[in-house]
Design an enzyme around this catalytic site. Structure first.
Site, PDB file in Angstrom:
ATOM      1  N   GLU A   1      -4.148  10.148  18.131  1.00 43.95           N
ATOM      2  CA  GLU A   1      -4.669  11.517  18.170  1.00 43.95           C
ATOM      3  C   GLU A   1      -5.772  11.699  17.117  1.00 43.95           C
ATOM      4  O   GLU A   1      -6.807  12.321  17.381  1.00 43.95           O
ATOM      5  CB  GLU A   1      -3.550  12.543  17.912  1.00 43.95           C
ATOM      6  CG  GLU A   1      -2.534  12.665  19.031  1.00 43.95           C
ATOM      7  CD  GLU A   1      -1.536  11.504  19.075  1.00 43.95           C
ATOM      8  OE1 GLU A   1      -1.435  10.767  18.070  1.00 43.95           O
ATOM      9  OE2 GLU A   1      -0.877  11.314  20.105  1.00 43.95           O
TER      10      GLU A   1
ATOM     11  N   GLU B   1      -9.618  -1.554   5.752  1.00 43.38           N
ATOM     12  CA  GLU B   1      -8.394  -1.859   6.498  1.00 43.38           C
ATOM     13  C   GLU B   1      -8.668  -2.514   7.850  1.00 43.38           C
ATOM     14  O   GLU B   1      -8.002  -3.459   8.235  1.00 43.38           O
ATOM     15  CB  GLU B   1      -7.555  -0.593   6.678  1.00 43.38           C
ATOM     16  CG  GLU B   1      -6.197  -0.877   7.278  1.00 43.38           C
ATOM     17  CD  GLU B   1      -5.232   0.309   7.170  1.00 43.38           C
ATOM     18  OE1 GLU B   1      -5.610   1.350   6.600  1.00 43.38           O
ATOM     19  OE2 GLU B   1      -4.105   0.171   7.653  1.00 43.38           O
TER      20      GLU B   1
ATOM     21  N   GLN C   1       0.845  -1.205   0.000  1.00 42.62           N
ATOM     22  CA  GLN C   1       0.000   0.000   0.000  1.00 42.62           C
ATOM     23  C   GLN C   1       0.874   1.246   0.000  1.00 42.62           C
ATOM     24  O   GLN C   1       1.471   1.590   1.017  1.00 42.62           O
ATOM     25  CB  GLN C   1      -0.896  -0.022   1.251  1.00 42.62           C
ATOM     26  CG  GLN C   1      -1.827   1.156   1.392  1.00 42.62           C
ATOM     27  CD  GLN C   1      -2.393   1.260   2.802  1.00 42.62           C
ATOM     28  OE1 GLN C   1      -1.896   0.624   3.737  1.00 42.62           O
ATOM     29  NE2 GLN C   1      -3.408   2.074   2.967  1.00 42.62           N
ATOM     30  N   GLY C   2       0.946   1.926  -1.134  1.00 42.75           N
ATOM     31  CA  GLY C   2       1.777   3.123  -1.255  1.00 42.75           C
ATOM     32  C   GLY C   2       0.954   4.382  -1.094  1.00 42.75           C
ATOM     33  O   GLY C   2       0.687   5.095  -2.063  1.00 42.75           O
TER      34      GLY C   2
ATOM     35  N   SER D   1       1.181   6.579   2.308  1.00 40.53           N
ATOM     36  CA  SER D   1       1.873   7.577   3.137  1.00 40.53           C
ATOM     37  C   SER D   1       3.141   8.096   2.475  1.00 40.53           C
ATOM     38  O   SER D   1       3.843   7.362   1.778  1.00 40.53           O
ATOM     39  CB  SER D   1       2.256   6.967   4.485  1.00 40.53           C
ATOM     40  OG  SER D   1       1.135   6.418   5.113  1.00 40.53           O
TER      41      SER D   1
HETATM   42  C1  FAD Z   1       3.887  -0.435  11.500  1.00 38.10           C
HETATM   43  C2  FAD Z   1       3.375   0.550  10.486  1.00 38.10           C
HETATM   44  C3  FAD Z   1       3.024   0.113   9.231  1.00 38.10           C
HETATM   45  C4  FAD Z   1       2.570   1.014   8.266  1.00 38.10           C
HETATM   46  N1  FAD Z   1       2.263   0.552   7.007  1.00 38.10           N
HETATM   47  C5  FAD Z   1       1.889   1.426   6.041  1.00 38.10           C
HETATM   48  C6  FAD Z   1       1.678   0.984   4.693  1.00 38.10           C
HETATM   49  O1  FAD Z   1       1.835  -0.210   4.371  1.00 38.10           O
HETATM   50  N2  FAD Z   1       1.339   1.890   3.755  1.00 38.10           N
HETATM   51  C7  FAD Z   1       1.163   3.204   4.061  1.00 38.10           C
HETATM   52  O2  FAD Z   1       0.827   3.964   3.155  1.00 38.10           O
HETATM   53  N3  FAD Z   1       1.366   3.679   5.321  1.00 38.10           N
HETATM   54  C8  FAD Z   1       1.727   2.809   6.310  1.00 38.10           C
HETATM   55  N4  FAD Z   1       1.963   3.265   7.607  1.00 38.10           N
HETATM   56  C9  FAD Z   1       1.908   4.705   7.835  1.00 38.10           C
HETATM   57  C10 FAD Z   1       0.790   5.193   8.736  1.00 38.10           C
HETATM   58  O3  FAD Z   1      -0.445   5.134   8.089  1.00 38.10           O
HETATM   59  C11 FAD Z   1       1.176   6.615   9.137  1.00 38.10           C
HETATM   60  O4  FAD Z   1       2.341   6.525   9.928  1.00 38.10           O
HETATM   61  C12 FAD Z   1       0.099   7.315   9.908  1.00 38.10           C
HETATM   62  O5  FAD Z   1      -0.981   7.600   9.073  1.00 38.10           O
HETATM   63  C13 FAD Z   1       0.621   8.629  10.531  1.00 38.10           C
HETATM   64  O6  FAD Z   1       1.236   9.441   9.586  1.00 38.10           O
HETATM   65  P1  FAD Z   1       2.678  10.087   9.848  1.00 38.10           P
HETATM   66  O7  FAD Z   1       3.581   9.001  10.315  1.00 38.10           O
HETATM   67  O8  FAD Z   1       3.051  10.842   8.630  1.00 38.10           O
HETATM   68  O9  FAD Z   1       2.476  11.071  11.066  1.00 38.10           O
HETATM   69  P2  FAD Z   1       1.893  12.561  11.000  1.00 38.10           P
HETATM   70  O10 FAD Z   1       0.595  12.554  10.284  1.00 38.10           O
HETATM   71  O11 FAD Z   1       2.953  13.484  10.525  1.00 38.10           O
HETATM   72  O12 FAD Z   1       1.635  12.844  12.529  1.00 38.10           O
HETATM   73  C14 FAD Z   1       2.657  13.197  13.455  1.00 38.10           C
HETATM   74  C15 FAD Z   1       2.035  13.402  14.808  1.00 38.10           C
HETATM   75  O13 FAD Z   1       1.105  14.500  14.750  1.00 38.10           O
HETATM   76  C16 FAD Z   1      -0.187  14.061  15.160  1.00 38.10           C
HETATM   77  N5  FAD Z   1      -1.231  14.720  14.345  1.00 38.10           N
HETATM   78  C17 FAD Z   1      -1.252  14.825  12.987  1.00 38.10           C
HETATM   79  N6  FAD Z   1      -2.373  15.467  12.581  1.00 38.10           N
HETATM   80  C18 FAD Z   1      -3.077  15.755  13.709  1.00 38.10           C
HETATM   81  C19 FAD Z   1      -4.331  16.387  13.960  1.00 38.10           C
HETATM   82  N7  FAD Z   1      -5.088  16.836  12.965  1.00 38.10           N
HETATM   83  N8  FAD Z   1      -4.749  16.495  15.243  1.00 38.10           N
HETATM   84  C20 FAD Z   1      -3.989  16.006  16.282  1.00 38.10           C
HETATM   85  N9  FAD Z   1      -2.789  15.406  16.105  1.00 38.10           N
HETATM   86  C21 FAD Z   1      -2.353  15.267  14.845  1.00 38.10           C
HETATM   87  C22 FAD Z   1      -0.206  12.568  14.941  1.00 38.10           C
HETATM   88  O14 FAD Z   1      -1.147  11.907  15.752  1.00 38.10           O
HETATM   89  C23 FAD Z   1       1.239  12.192  15.285  1.00 38.10           C
HETATM   90  O15 FAD Z   1       1.380  12.031  16.660  1.00 38.10           O
HETATM   91  C24 FAD Z   1       2.438   2.386   8.583  1.00 38.10           C
HETATM   92  C25 FAD Z   1       2.795   2.829   9.862  1.00 38.10           C
HETATM   93  C26 FAD Z   1       3.286   1.932  10.800  1.00 38.10           C
HETATM   94  C27 FAD Z   1       3.670   2.452  12.162  1.00 38.10           C
END
Ligand code: FAD
Length: 380
Positions: free
Chosen positions: A363, A243, A125-126, A128
């Protein structure tokens, strides 16, 4: 909420239990790298597919069993209860296939669906990107039309299982001028090409479940657009909606087992007579039960209203929170031994850190609950 199964559901569960008792992939490869674990799960998926257990919720015409939502939940619960692993291509089965069934053309369904089930083509899944996770629609990866192809440039991150994938569910920006949710398109990208570079990211657990994807001139034929150009947001929502369905049951059973294992280990060390330990374990037991019942409540909502209610966010939040508490408590209880490299509890403790990020951060889930359940003012 009615927690009793009807005749059909009971028959489904009994047939599945008998099958799981007769089919065992053997223990997870010890000290194995990801490659051996992936092969073990892929071979298990083939065993499941041979008896039509790989995609039970898929319609029969596509190789499934046409299982209802309750049967699908029973499937994941029983799989967890029997301590069997998920199939290797879980993203393809749970998210990719169902998305194609809604949005794909007949040719696309015919081309892709059979290979998802029989484990011959793995999916990732591409979605993020480094600056687009919670706010997915902010993604910057671009796809530009060039003849009958699209040429893709950009970067994805956290792409689970990309190192084994043949196909990537890729969301990219195809219209720079449209509002951010409108200029997106959903593609199926062939991972086996020069323009796609996969770099595994090693986690604190020591394993590399996910990867960075660098896309430099990757090509995707127009025939691999899913759901129409500019419609990517809606198609992506279908993927995301799928999902958590069913998987919640797998996770709550796994949490229950982990708790049972902690109790067993604590008992063998004579720790259960300590009232502080007993109190903490009782608290975790209550949380595990709340989680189980909330998962069933979510199921009732889907059956009544045809779509998941906000309970899904509540279960995910409760599960990640409880799993983190449980694994921290276990490590603390079992002392130095539990913190040594290769120890099961060390792995569980560190892997649980990602629970409150993957599949929607805590969050964001709290925002959903605040806005859609409690009716608090919406975030600007
Ligand atoms: C084990 C694992 C597997 C994963 N597998 C996949 C995958 O296969 N494909 C894929 O596409 N993605 C994948 N992900 C990604 C996952 O979906 C993202 O990490 C997640 O959506 C959070 O995005 P981010 O890491 O960019 O954090 P950000 O969105 O940058 O958030 C950073 C921090 O800010 C907080 N925050 C952000 N916006 C708000 C708001 N509006 N209000 C309050 N707080 C906020 C968040 O809660 C977090 O604490 C995976 C993640 C993990 C940990």
């Amino acid at each position: 909420m009615d927690l009793t199964f009807n005749e059909r559901e009971t028959a489904f569960r009994d047939e599945l239990r008998a099958w799981l008792a007769a089919n065992d992939p053997g223990p997870r490869p010890e000290d194995a790298d990801e490659d051996a674990t992936f092969e073990w799960m892929r071979s298990w998926q083939r065993t499941m597919a041979a008896d039509k257990w790989a995609g039970v919720h898929w319609p029969e015409e596509y190789g499934g069993r046409g299982a209802t939502i309750t049967e699908s939940a029973i499937f994941f619960e029983e799989l967890g209860r029997a301590r069997r692993p998920l199939p290797a291509n879980v993203l393809g089965i749970v998210m990719g296939g169902p998305t194609l069934m809604v949005w794909g053309t007949d040719e696309q369904k015919e081309r892709f669906l059979p290979h998802i089930l029989d484990a011959s083509e793995h999916w990732c899944q591409g979605f993020s990107e480094p600056e687009a996770g919670s706010d997915l629609a902010a993604l910057k990866t671009r796809a530009v039309k060039d003849g009958d192809d699209w040429v893709v440039t950009g970067q994805k991150v956290w792409t689970s299982g990309a190192q084994y994938a043949k196909w990537c569910m890729l969301v990219a920006r195809t219209d720079m001028d449209a509002p951010k949710h409108k200029g997106l398109t959903y593609f199926l990208m062939d991972m086996e090409q020069e323009g796609v570079q996969v770099r595994p990211l090693r986690q604190i657990t020591g394993s590399a479940e996910f990867n960075e994807l660098f896309l430099e001139g990757a090509r995707i034929p127009d025939a691999n657009v899913i759901g129409g150009v500019g419609n990517g947001w809606k198609v992506a929502l279908t993927t995301l909606m799928n999902e958590r369905s069913g998987l919640a049951f797998f996770l709550q059973v796994r949490l229950r087992q982990l708790l049972d294992d902690v109790i067993e280990e604590a008992a063998s060390r004579g720790l259960l007579d300590d009232p502080v330990v007993a109190d903490k374990l009782a608290d975790l037991h209550v949380k595990a039960e709340i989680l189980r019942l909330t998962a069933y409540r979510g199921l009732t909502a889907i059956e009544k209203y045809g779509q998941p209610g906000p309970e899904g966010s509540l279960t995910k939040w409760l599960w990640s929170d409880t799993n983190q508490q449980l694994t921290s408590f276990a490590a603390e209880l079992f002392g130095d031994w539990a913190y040594t490299a290769g120890n099961r509890w060390a792995y569980e403790l560190m892997r649980a850190r990602g629970n409150s990020i993957e599949g929607g951060t805590t969050e964001i889930l709290k925002n959903i609950i605040a806005e859609r359940v409690l009716g608090l003012p919406r975030l600007k």
